[in-house]
Design a protein around this motif. Structure first.
Motif, mmCIF file in Angstrom:
data_model
loop_
_atom_site.group_PDB
_atom_site.id
_atom_site.type_symbol
_atom_site.label_atom_id
_atom_site.label_comp_id
_atom_site.label_asym_id
_atom_site.label_seq_id
_atom_site.Cartn_x
_atom_site.Cartn_y
_atom_site.Cartn_z
ATOM 1 N N GLN A 133 0.769 -1.366 -0.040
ATOM 2 C CA GLN A 133 0.030 0.014 -0.003
ATOM 3 C C GLN A 133 0.690 1.258 -0.133
ATOM 4 O O GLN A 133 0.490 2.190 -0.631
ATOM 5 C CB GLN A 133 -0.784 0.038 1.183
ATOM 6 C CG GLN A 133 -1.904 -1.320 1.447
ATOM 7 C CD GLN A 133 -2.968 -1.380 0.286
ATOM 8 O OE1 GLN A 133 -3.535 -0.384 0.094
ATOM 9 N NE2 GLN A 133 -2.923 -2.094 -0.483
ATOM 10 N N TYR A 134 2.037 1.199 0.716
ATOM 11 C CA TYR A 134 2.720 2.469 0.846
ATOM 12 C C TYR A 134 4.272 1.903 1.319
ATOM 13 O O TYR A 134 4.407 0.827 1.773
ATOM 14 C CB TYR A 134 2.293 3.331 1.638
ATOM 15 C CG TYR A 134 1.680 2.801 3.074
ATOM 16 C CD1 TYR A 134 2.807 2.887 4.427
ATOM 17 C CD2 TYR A 134 0.632 2.262 3.525
ATOM 18 C CE1 TYR A 134 2.575 2.265 5.429
ATOM 19 C CE2 TYR A 134 0.161 1.786 4.690
ATOM 20 C CZ TYR A 134 1.416 1.745 5.805
ATOM 21 O OH TYR A 134 1.134 1.237 6.865
ATOM 22 N N GLU A 135 5.142 2.885 1.335
ATOM 23 C CA GLU A 135 6.444 2.748 1.690
ATOM 24 C C GLU A 135 6.572 2.293 3.352
ATOM 25 O O GLU A 135 5.849 2.985 3.877
ATOM 26 C CB GLU A 135 7.409 3.886 1.363
ATOM 27 C CG GLU A 135 8.823 3.841 1.763
ATOM 28 C CD GLU A 135 9.682 5.162 1.381
ATOM 29 O OE1 GLU A 135 10.754 5.144 1.093
ATOM 30 O OE2 GLU A 135 9.159 6.009 1.142
ATOM 31 N N ASP B 41 -0.164 2.306 -8.456
ATOM 32 C CA ASP B 41 0.378 2.250 -6.971
ATOM 33 C C ASP B 41 0.787 3.654 -6.388
ATOM 34 O O ASP B 41 0.481 3.581 -5.298
ATOM 35 C CB ASP B 41 1.831 1.553 -6.883
ATOM 36 C CG ASP B 41 1.676 0.128 -7.548
ATOM 37 O OD1 ASP B 41 0.692 -0.700 -7.097
ATOM 38 O OD2 ASP B 41 3.011 -0.266 -8.371
ATOM 39 N N VAL B 42 1.325 4.576 -7.205
ATOM 40 C CA VAL B 42 1.499 5.844 -6.698
ATOM 41 C C VAL B 42 0.078 6.465 -6.184
ATOM 42 O O VAL B 42 0.102 7.088 -5.217
ATOM 43 C CB VAL B 42 2.108 6.694 -7.972
ATOM 44 C CG1 VAL B 42 2.350 8.318 -7.401
ATOM 45 C CG2 VAL B 42 3.452 6.162 -8.126
ATOM 46 N N ALA B 43 -0.897 6.340 -7.089
ATOM 47 C CA ALA B 43 -2.342 7.067 -6.951
ATOM 48 C C ALA B 43 -2.788 6.500 -5.466
ATOM 49 O O ALA B 43 -3.284 7.298 -4.959
ATOM 50 C CB ALA B 43 -2.932 6.959 -8.103
ATOM 51 N N GLN B 44 -2.666 5.204 -5.433
ATOM 52 C CA GLN B 44 -3.486 4.374 -4.403
ATOM 53 C C GLN B 44 -2.559 5.039 -2.758
ATOM 54 O O GLN B 44 -3.145 5.127 -1.946
ATOM 55 C CB GLN B 44 -2.862 3.025 -4.389
ATOM 56 C CG GLN B 44 -3.529 2.103 -3.255
ATOM 57 C CD GLN B 44 -3.513 0.582 -3.623
ATOM 58 O OE1 GLN B 44 -2.873 0.197 -4.604
ATOM 59 N NE2 GLN B 44 -3.643 -0.099 -2.579
ATOM 60 N N ALA C 113 -3.590 8.621 -2.264
ATOM 61 C CA ALA C 113 -5.006 8.799 -1.613
ATOM 62 C C ALA C 113 -5.007 8.623 -0.269
ATOM 63 O O ALA C 113 -6.075 9.234 0.476
ATOM 64 C CB ALA C 113 -5.753 7.516 -2.420
ATOM 65 N N ILE C 114 -4.029 7.907 0.325
ATOM 66 C CA ILE C 114 -3.903 7.837 1.990
ATOM 67 C C ILE C 114 -2.951 8.660 2.462
ATOM 68 O O ILE C 114 -2.410 8.615 3.702
ATOM 69 C CB ILE C 114 -3.755 6.307 2.273
ATOM 70 C CG1 ILE C 114 -2.546 5.840 1.754
ATOM 71 C CG2 ILE C 114 -5.053 5.686 1.870
ATOM 72 C CD1 ILE C 114 -2.402 4.457 2.453
#
Length: 164
Positions: free
Chosen positions: A68-70, A104-107, A110-111
Motif C-alpha cells: 500500500q505504501y513505503e 500504485d502511486v495514486a493508491q 490517496a492515503i
C-alpha cells in the motif's frame, strides 16, 4: 618452457579461480515471464507455458495483501517488468522490479503516503541467511546460489506477475 607438472598446476588454479564467481552463463530457453505466487512462496521462471525453474521465496515481513505504501513491509502484487540489474547488490545480486506504477502511486497518494520503490528479486547475503521465512522490506528473496542462476537467466524487460 612449462613442464607437465607446472602446466597441470596452472590449469588447476585457473579452474579454481572460475569457481568463485557469482556470475554464471545460461544458454537455455529464454525466460519470457516470471510468475510469483505469494501464498505458496514460489517463483517460477517461465518460457511460454513451461516452467523452466521454480524456487522457494521469502517475502516482505508482512506478506499478506498488496503493498500500500513505503514501509508497510509488504510485497507488491500486480504486473511489472524487470527494469534493472544490480551486480553490486548488498544482497549478493539483484533484479529490479518496476514498482511503483501509476496505479500504485495514486493508491499511496490517496492515503497521504509515498508508494516507495526499490523492490527487487535478490539473494540473502551473509547477514540474512538465518532469518525467518519472510524477512525482506517488501522484496522477493532466494538463496544466493539460486539468485546467481536467476540473474543469469532473466533479462531487463522480462514481465513479472506477482499474485496473492
Amino acid at each position: 618452457m612449462l613442464n607437465r607438472r607446472s602446466f597441470v598446476w596452472m590449469a588447476a588454479l585457473g579452474a579454481l579461480a572460475g569457481c568463485g564467481s557469482k556470475f554464471r552463463t545460461y544458454n537455455g530457453p529464454e525466460v519470457t515471464r516470471i510468475v510469483i505466487y505469494k501464498g505458496e512462496r514460489k517463483m517460477h521462471l517461465v518460457n511460454g507455458t513451461t516452467a523452466l525453474k521454480s524456487y522457494k521465496i521469502a517475502l516482505g515481513g508482512n506478506p499478506i495483501g498488496d503493498k500500500q505504501y513505503e514501509g508497510d513491509q509488504r510485497t507488491p502484487e500486480g504486473a511489472y517488468l524487470i527494469d534493472r540489474r544490480n551486480p553490486n547488490s548488498s544482497y549478493h545480486l539483484s533484479l529490479g522490479i518496476s514498482y511503483p506504477n501509476e496505479q500504485d502511486v495514486a493508491q499511496a497518494n490517496a492515503i497521504g503516503k509515498s508508494a516507495g520503490g526499490d523492490i527487487f528479486i535478490h539473494g540473502r547475503a551473509r547477514k540474512h541467511r538465518r532469518r525467518g521465512k519472510d524477512w525482506t522490506a517488501g522484496c522477493i528473496a532466494v538463496k544466493d546460489r539460486e539468485m546467481e542462476e536467476v540473474y543469469s537467466m532473466v533479462r531487463v524487460g522480462t514481465p513479472i506477475y506477482i499474485l496473492p
